[in-house]
Write an enzyme that holds these catalytic residues in place. Structure first.
Site, PDB file in Angstrom:
ATOM      1  N   CYS A  41       1.010  -1.129  -0.109  1.00 44.17           N
ATOM      2  CA  CYS A  41      -0.062  -0.083   0.017  1.00 44.17           C
ATOM      3  C   CYS A  41       1.008   1.151  -0.069  1.00 44.17           C
ATOM      4  O   CYS A  41       1.901   1.106  -0.308  1.00 44.17           O
ATOM      5  CB  CYS A  41      -0.964  -0.131   1.209  1.00 44.17           C
ATOM      6  SG  CYS A  41      -0.341   0.138   2.879  1.00 44.17           S
ATOM      7  N   ARG A  49      -3.323  -0.543   5.533  1.00 38.94           N
ATOM      8  CA  ARG A  49      -3.962  -1.601   4.702  1.00 38.94           C
ATOM      9  C   ARG A  49      -2.885  -2.719   4.548  1.00 38.94           C
ATOM     10  O   ARG A  49      -3.478  -4.001   4.865  1.00 38.94           O
ATOM     11  CB  ARG A  49      -4.412  -1.121   3.289  1.00 38.94           C
ATOM     12  CG  ARG A  49      -5.609  -0.163   3.295  1.00 38.94           C
ATOM     13  CD  ARG A  49      -5.770   0.805   2.241  1.00 38.94           C
ATOM     14  NE  ARG A  49      -4.731   1.476   2.002  1.00 38.94           N
ATOM     15  CZ  ARG A  49      -4.339   2.267   0.730  1.00 38.94           C
ATOM     16  NH1 ARG A  49      -5.171   2.189  -0.185  1.00 38.94           N
ATOM     17  NH2 ARG A  49      -3.246   2.994   0.819  1.00 38.94           N
ATOM     18  N   ASP A 100      -8.567   3.958   1.251  1.00 35.82           N
ATOM     19  CA  ASP A 100      -7.365   4.276   2.402  1.00 35.82           C
ATOM     20  C   ASP A 100      -8.287   4.883   3.633  1.00 35.82           C
ATOM     21  O   ASP A 100      -8.708   5.942   3.631  1.00 35.82           O
ATOM     22  CB  ASP A 100      -6.688   5.280   1.677  1.00 35.82           C
ATOM     23  CG  ASP A 100      -5.443   5.756   2.583  1.00 35.82           C
ATOM     24  OD1 ASP A 100      -5.685   5.112   3.900  1.00 35.82           O
ATOM     25  OD2 ASP A 100      -4.465   6.228   2.194  1.00 35.82           O
TER      26      ASP A 100
HETATM   27  P1  4NP Z   1      -1.726   2.830   4.092  1.00 39.07           P
HETATM   28  O1  4NP Z   1      -2.326   4.224   4.599  1.00 39.07           O
HETATM   29  O2  4NP Z   1      -1.259   3.279   2.465  1.00 39.07           O
HETATM   30  O3  4NP Z   1      -2.551   1.984   3.895  1.00 39.07           O
HETATM   31  O4  4NP Z   1      -0.754   2.458   5.144  1.00 39.07           O
HETATM   32  C1  4NP Z   1      -1.748   5.450   4.789  1.00 39.07           C
HETATM   33  C2  4NP Z   1      -0.550   5.569   5.584  1.00 39.07           C
HETATM   34  C3  4NP Z   1      -0.169   6.892   5.827  1.00 39.07           C
HETATM   35  C4  4NP Z   1      -0.348   7.704   4.796  1.00 39.07           C
HETATM   36  C5  4NP Z   1      -1.282   7.594   3.836  1.00 39.07           C
HETATM   37  C6  4NP Z   1      -1.845   6.350   3.725  1.00 39.07           C
HETATM   38  N1  4NP Z   1       0.457   9.096   4.810  1.00 39.07           N
HETATM   39  O5  4NP Z   1       0.240   9.975   4.295  1.00 39.07           O
HETATM   40  O6  4NP Z   1       1.341   9.241   5.809  1.00 39.07           O
END
Ligand code: 4NP
Length: 152
Positions: free
Chosen positions: A7, A13, A117
């Site tokens: 991800c 995720r 997300d």
């Molecule tokens: P992930 O969610 O891609 O599912 O781990 C996110 C975690 C952090 C961020 C964005 C999405 N961020 O912008 O820091």
């Protein structure tokens, strides 16, 4: 068989998919290795987001010991399947692939569509966790069948 979940941050995720598929594969003694990584590097070394840890725990999975990693092009050769959570992840990972063989390993985790997300929406953690768990159960069946035929 080695499977990589990807991800953006590798804290919401893909840690869910990583922990759940590993747990389900271990329960069936399949001998699979499941890891995860993010296309972004901001959270490298950090544990999963506490909201993912809690949502996973409510479904009976412990993902608290994972640590975030940044996707590396070397992973194309290390893993048999690279499953990504959304179309941005797909674009970012495919951009790093240099051969058709590498590209073929990459696909969306959900057969149709994206895993939303949940980072900016607390209410999404439980539905996303349930969706990821359901898909992991399907993947056990699908990949087991594939494994039987092509032997990776
Ligand atoms: P992930 O969610 O891609 O599912 O781990 C996110 C975690 C952090 C961020 C964005 C999405 N961020 O912008 O820091």
């Amino acid at each position: 068989m080695k499977i990589l979940m990807v991800c953006l941050g590798n804290i919401c995720r893909s840690p869910l998919a990583h922990g759940m598929l590993q747990h389900l594969a271990d329960e069936k003694a399949l001998g699979w290795t499941v890891h995860s990584a993010g296309t972004g590097n901001w959270h490298v070394g950090n544990p999963p987001d506490h909201r993912s840890v809690a949502a996973a725990k409510r479904l009976g999975y412990d993902i608290s010991t994972q640590r975030a990693r940044h996707f590396s092009p070397s992973f194309f050769d290390e893993y048999d399947h690279i499953l990504v959570m959304d179309s941005n992840n797909l674009k970012d990972v495919l951009r790093l692939a240099t051969t058709p063989q590498q590209k073929q390993k990459v696909r969306l985790f959900l057969p149709e569509g994206e895993v939303a997300d949940p980072y900016y929406d607390n209410a999404l953690f439980d539905p996303v966790s349930k969706q990821v768990e359901q898909r992991c159960k399907e993947l056990i069946t699908e990949l087991k069948l594939q494994y039987r035929f092509i032997g990776i």
